[in-house]
Design a protein around this motif. Structure first.
Motif, PDB file in Angstrom:
ATOM      1  N   LYS A  43       0.980  -1.375  -0.029  1.00  0.00           N
ATOM      2  CA  LYS A  43      -0.048  -0.080  -0.086  1.00  0.00           C
ATOM      3  C   LYS A  43       0.639   1.296   0.193  1.00  0.00           C
ATOM      4  O   LYS A  43       0.593   2.149  -0.702  1.00  0.00           O
ATOM      5  N   SER A  44       1.926   1.322   0.826  1.00  0.00           N
ATOM      6  CA  SER A  44       2.772   2.400   0.843  1.00  0.00           C
ATOM      7  C   SER A  44       3.500   2.499  -0.548  1.00  0.00           C
ATOM      8  O   SER A  44       4.102   3.736  -0.829  1.00  0.00           O
ATOM      9  N   THR A  45       3.617   1.526  -1.092  1.00  0.00           N
ATOM     10  CA  THR A  45       4.739   1.421  -2.290  1.00  0.00           C
ATOM     11  C   THR A  45       3.835   2.020  -3.214  1.00  0.00           C
ATOM     12  O   THR A  45       4.175   2.865  -4.056  1.00  0.00           O
ATOM     13  N   LEU A  46       2.405   1.855  -3.472  1.00  0.00           N
ATOM     14  CA  LEU A  46       1.767   2.393  -4.332  1.00  0.00           C
ATOM     15  C   LEU A  46       1.388   3.705  -4.186  1.00  0.00           C
ATOM     16  O   LEU A  46       1.408   4.456  -5.109  1.00  0.00           O
ATOM     17  N   LEU A  47       1.172   4.291  -2.932  1.00  0.00           N
ATOM     18  CA  LEU A  47       1.314   5.691  -2.688  1.00  0.00           C
ATOM     19  C   LEU A  47       2.065   6.406  -3.077  1.00  0.00           C
ATOM     20  O   LEU A  47       2.379   7.402  -3.694  1.00  0.00           O
ATOM     21  N   ARG A  48       3.596   5.848  -3.043  1.00  0.00           N
ATOM     22  CA  ARG A  48       4.816   6.373  -3.138  1.00  0.00           C
ATOM     23  C   ARG A  48       4.970   6.569  -4.697  1.00  0.00           C
ATOM     24  O   ARG A  48       5.525   7.476  -5.324  1.00  0.00           O
ATOM     25  N   MET A  49       4.449   5.779  -5.336  1.00  0.00           N
ATOM     26  CA  MET A  49       4.522   5.801  -6.772  1.00  0.00           C
ATOM     27  C   MET A  49       3.346   6.717  -7.478  1.00  0.00           C
ATOM     28  O   MET A  49       3.881   7.542  -8.293  1.00  0.00           O
ATOM     29  N   ILE A  50       2.432   7.023  -6.741  1.00  0.00           N
ATOM     30  CA  ILE A  50       1.599   8.148  -7.135  1.00  0.00           C
ATOM     31  C   ILE A  50       2.380   9.297  -6.612  1.00  0.00           C
ATOM     32  O   ILE A  50       2.212  10.272  -7.763  1.00  0.00           O
ATOM     33  N   ALA A  51       2.859   9.511  -5.618  1.00  0.00           N
ATOM     34  CA  ALA A  51       3.707  10.658  -5.452  1.00  0.00           C
ATOM     35  C   ALA A  51       4.803  11.240  -6.447  1.00  0.00           C
ATOM     36  O   ALA A  51       5.133  12.012  -6.508  1.00  0.00           O
ATOM     37  N   GLY A  52       5.633  10.141  -6.807  1.00  0.00           N
ATOM     38  CA  GLY A  52       6.552  10.194  -7.542  1.00  0.00           C
ATOM     39  C   GLY A  52       7.867   9.826  -7.003  1.00  0.00           C
ATOM     40  O   GLY A  52       8.910  10.090  -7.371  1.00  0.00           O
ATOM     41  N   LEU A  53       7.649   9.416  -5.540  1.00  0.00           N
ATOM     42  CA  LEU A  53       8.800   9.033  -4.786  1.00  0.00           C
ATOM     43  C   LEU A  53       9.436   7.354  -5.092  1.00  0.00           C
ATOM     44  O   LEU A  53      10.392   7.185  -4.761  1.00  0.00           O
ATOM     45  N   GLU A  54       8.640   6.816  -5.644  1.00  0.00           N
ATOM     46  CA  GLU A  54       9.065   5.365  -6.230  1.00  0.00           C
ATOM     47  C   GLU A  54       8.948   5.250  -7.843  1.00  0.00           C
ATOM     48  O   GLU A  54       7.855   5.752  -8.341  1.00  0.00           O
ATOM     49  N   THR A  55       9.812   4.792  -8.549  1.00  0.00           N
ATOM     50  CA  THR A  55       9.552   4.782  -9.899  1.00  0.00           C
ATOM     51  C   THR A  55       8.647   3.649 -10.320  1.00  0.00           C
ATOM     52  O   THR A  55       8.420   2.554  -9.493  1.00  0.00           O
ATOM     53  N   ILE A  56       8.198   3.441 -11.606  1.00  0.00           N
ATOM     54  CA  ILE A  56       6.887   2.623 -11.921  1.00  0.00           C
ATOM     55  C   ILE A  56       7.696   1.644 -13.042  1.00  0.00           C
ATOM     56  O   ILE A  56       8.247   2.112 -14.118  1.00  0.00           O
ATOM     57  N   THR A  57       7.650   0.593 -12.554  1.00  0.00           N
ATOM     58  CA  THR A  57       8.128  -0.651 -13.509  1.00  0.00           C
ATOM     59  C   THR A  57       7.318  -0.834 -14.804  1.00  0.00           C
ATOM     60  O   THR A  57       8.072  -0.841 -15.811  1.00  0.00           O
ATOM     61  N   GLU A  58       5.981  -1.042 -14.658  1.00  0.00           N
ATOM     62  CA  GLU A  58       5.195  -1.067 -15.870  1.00  0.00           C
ATOM     63  C   GLU A  58       3.790  -0.294 -15.335  1.00  0.00           C
ATOM     64  O   GLU A  58       3.447  -0.068 -14.511  1.00  0.00           O
ATOM     65  N   GLY A  59       3.161   0.078 -16.342  1.00  0.00           N
ATOM     66  CA  GLY A  59       2.085   0.786 -16.314  1.00  0.00           C
ATOM     67  C   GLY A  59       1.884   2.021 -16.253  1.00  0.00           C
ATOM     68  O   GLY A  59       3.154   2.805 -16.548  1.00  0.00           O
ATOM     69  N   THR A  60       0.947   2.848 -16.078  1.00  0.00           N
ATOM     70  CA  THR A  60       0.717   4.225 -16.242  1.00  0.00           C
ATOM     71  C   THR A  60      -0.179   4.813 -14.667  1.00  0.00           C
ATOM     72  O   THR A  60      -1.121   4.045 -14.290  1.00  0.00           O
ATOM     73  N   ILE A  61       0.236   5.905 -14.353  1.00  0.00           N
ATOM     74  CA  ILE A  61      -0.474   6.618 -13.284  1.00  0.00           C
ATOM     75  C   ILE A  61      -0.910   8.103 -13.988  1.00  0.00           C
ATOM     76  O   ILE A  61       0.134   8.630 -14.321  1.00  0.00           O
ATOM     77  N   ALA A  62      -1.935   8.418 -14.140  1.00  0.00           N
ATOM     78  CA  ALA A  62      -2.275   9.596 -14.572  1.00  0.00           C
ATOM     79  C   ALA A  62      -3.273  10.546 -13.424  1.00  0.00           C
ATOM     80  O   ALA A  62      -4.127  10.080 -12.693  1.00  0.00           O
ATOM     81  N   ILE A  63      -2.945  11.690 -13.306  1.00  0.00           N
ATOM     82  CA  ILE A  63      -3.581  12.499 -12.261  1.00  0.00           C
ATOM     83  C   ILE A  63      -4.074  13.748 -13.158  1.00  0.00           C
ATOM     84  O   ILE A  63      -3.282  14.546 -14.045  1.00  0.00           O
ATOM     85  N   ASP A  64      -5.462  13.946 -13.102  1.00  0.00           N
ATOM     86  CA  ASP A  64      -6.261  14.919 -13.814  1.00  0.00           C
ATOM     87  C   ASP A  64      -5.997  14.876 -15.259  1.00  0.00           C
ATOM     88  O   ASP A  64      -5.788  15.423 -15.955  1.00  0.00           O
ATOM     89  N   SER A  65      -6.069  13.432 -15.597  1.00  0.00           N
ATOM     90  CA  SER A  65      -6.022  12.859 -17.004  1.00  0.00           C
ATOM     91  C   SER A  65      -4.688  13.161 -17.743  1.00  0.00           C
ATOM     92  O   SER A  65      -4.529  12.564 -18.772  1.00  0.00           O
ATOM     93  N   ALA A  66      -3.475  13.558 -17.023  1.00  0.00           N
ATOM     94  CA  ALA A  66      -2.352  13.453 -17.601  1.00  0.00           C
ATOM     95  C   ALA A  66      -1.241  12.467 -17.083  1.00  0.00           C
ATOM     96  O   ALA A  66      -1.103  12.476 -15.643  1.00  0.00           O
ATOM     97  N   VAL A  67      -0.603  11.707 -17.791  1.00  0.00           N
ATOM     98  CA  VAL A  67       0.201  10.533 -17.285  1.00  0.00           C
ATOM     99  C   VAL A  67       1.393  11.442 -16.679  1.00  0.00           C
ATOM    100  O   VAL A  67       2.146  12.216 -17.316  1.00  0.00           O
ATOM    101  N   VAL A  68       1.690  10.819 -15.587  1.00  0.00           N
ATOM    102  CA  VAL A  68       2.814  11.598 -14.669  1.00  0.00           C
ATOM    103  C   VAL A  68       4.077  10.608 -14.401  1.00  0.00           C
ATOM    104  O   VAL A  68       4.723  11.069 -13.654  1.00  0.00           O
ATOM    105  N   ASN A  69       3.926   9.589 -15.073  1.00  0.00           N
ATOM    106  CA  ASN A  69       5.173   8.426 -14.913  1.00  0.00           C
ATOM    107  C   ASN A  69       6.438   9.306 -14.934  1.00  0.00           C
ATOM    108  O   ASN A  69       7.346   8.912 -13.908  1.00  0.00           O
ATOM    109  N   SER A  70       6.646  10.041 -15.739  1.00  0.00           N
ATOM    110  CA  SER A  70       8.088  10.743 -15.814  1.00  0.00           C
ATOM    111  C   SER A  70       8.216  12.153 -15.139  1.00  0.00           C
ATOM    112  O   SER A  70       9.600  12.962 -15.058  1.00  0.00           O
TER     113      SER A  70
END
Length: 348
Positions: A43-70
């Motif tokens: 759960k904390s790993t997922l939260l940190r990926m939303i925050a950008g504190l952990e890199t994402i190995t696969e998949g995408t996270i979008a905030i307000d319809s904008a992908v924020v992976n990078s």
């Protein structure tokens, strides 16, 4: 405010250790979603990926319809509240609240207005000139929340923010966080291992186990209809009683349980749905092994001869029973939850 869309997100650490297994989750605009589960569930790993504190190995996270992976954390327009408060000890409360706004070049008048409003909402106005060391744990957490509020971000992320507080303060802060979220209507993701926090705060619960989502739903839905044996055992205190189907058939006869799905081999029943006395359903006979008074209710631990594990029943008040008493235990038919031990899932 903003929606958060998580699609196929996976996190693999060095050594091919997978912490998150391809999660899909859509968080609505203004919604408060609680990620709950035991330590190490991801759960904390997922939260940190939303925050950008952990890199994402696969998949995408979008905030307000904008992908924020990078995007860097500062570019995601989110505010995070940590369990250790993360306040600057050499700064006053006011300076802690102002710090992020000053770094962004916010005009002085707007800084003063936002700080004054947050301090008023959180009732920390008398402490604005104090240093964090002069505050209690609850006051420090209010300051940490205030620092997030003044940012006016698209989303709040809470990482077990109440775990360092005592039980009374946790209860007070739960109410405060829920009240603020209703008022601000800011999309919020909240991580906790405390199911009471999860049940009382969430618009929707996300129950996690082993880096996967076990169930998503409103707290009452998850409690009333757990989708798996893990959820049945994790959500609810005391946890759900789990009784082998064959043992029940030996007691009450196969005819009573004839309509269950064929793969069912385990029956769950919530302690607060078990009753004594006559009525609908079927009755077991149990011996009281232990009575635990818990405020306005009592927990009875019961031994039923044909069932190996003790059963727990919740009764209001302080029942006129003693340890060693033999009592009828009624299980209403609509209180039964069928599961398969082979799949670990609900069968109906």
């Amino acid at each position: 405010m903003a929606s958060i869309d998580i699609k196929g997100v996976k996190k693999v650490y060095q050594g091919n250790v997978t912490a998150i297994h391809g999660i899909d989750l859509a968080i609505g605009d203004g919604e408060l979603v609680v990620l709950v589960g035991p330590s190490g569930c991801g759960k904390s790993t997922l939260l940190r990926m939303i925050a950008g504190l952990e890199t994402i190995t696969e998949g995408t996270i979008a905030i307000d319809s904008a992908v924020v992976n990078s995007r860097e954390p500062a570019e995601r327009d989110i505010a995070m509240v940590f369990q250790n408060y993360a306040l600057y000890p050499h700064m006053s409360v006011r300076q802690n609240l102002e710090y992020g706004l000053k770094n962004r070049g916010t005009p002085r008048a707007e800084i003063d207005s936002r700080v004054a409003e947050a301090a008023r909402m959180l009732e920390i106005e008398p402490f604005l000139e104090r240093k964090p060391r002069q505050l209690s744990g609850g006051q420090r957490q209010r300051v940490a929340m205030g620092r997030a509020i003044v940012r006016q971000p698209k989303a709040f992320l809470f990482d077990e923010p109440l775990s360092n507080l005592d039980a009374k303060l946790r209860g007070q802060m739960r109410v405060e966080i829920r009240r603020l979220q209703h008022r601000l209507k800011t999309t919020s993701v909240y991580v906790t291992h405390d199911q009471l926090e999860a049940m009382t705060l969430a618009d929707r619960l996300v129950v996690m186990n082993g880096g996967r989502i076990e169930q998503v739903g409103k707290p009452t839905e998850v409690y009333d209809r757990p989708a798996s044996l893990f959820v049945a055992g994790f959500i609810g205190s005391p946890p759900m009683n789990l009784i082998p189907l064959e043992a029940l058939k030996n007691i009450v006869g196969s005819a009573v349980l004839k309509d269950l799905p064929t793969e069912t081999d385990l029956i769950g029943v919530r302690p607060d749905r078990m009753q004594t006395g006559e009525g609908e359903g079927f009755v077991l006979t149990g011996t009281v092994d232990l009575i635990e008074p818990v405020g306005g209710e009592s927990h009875l631990y019961l031994h039923v001869e044909e069932i190996a594990a003790p059963l727990v029943m919740v009764m209001p008040g302080r029942p006129d029973l003693s340890e060693g008493a033999v009592v009828p235990i009624r299980l209403p038919l609509d209180a039964l939850h069928p599961f398969s031990t082979r799949t670990g899932l609900r069968t109906d």
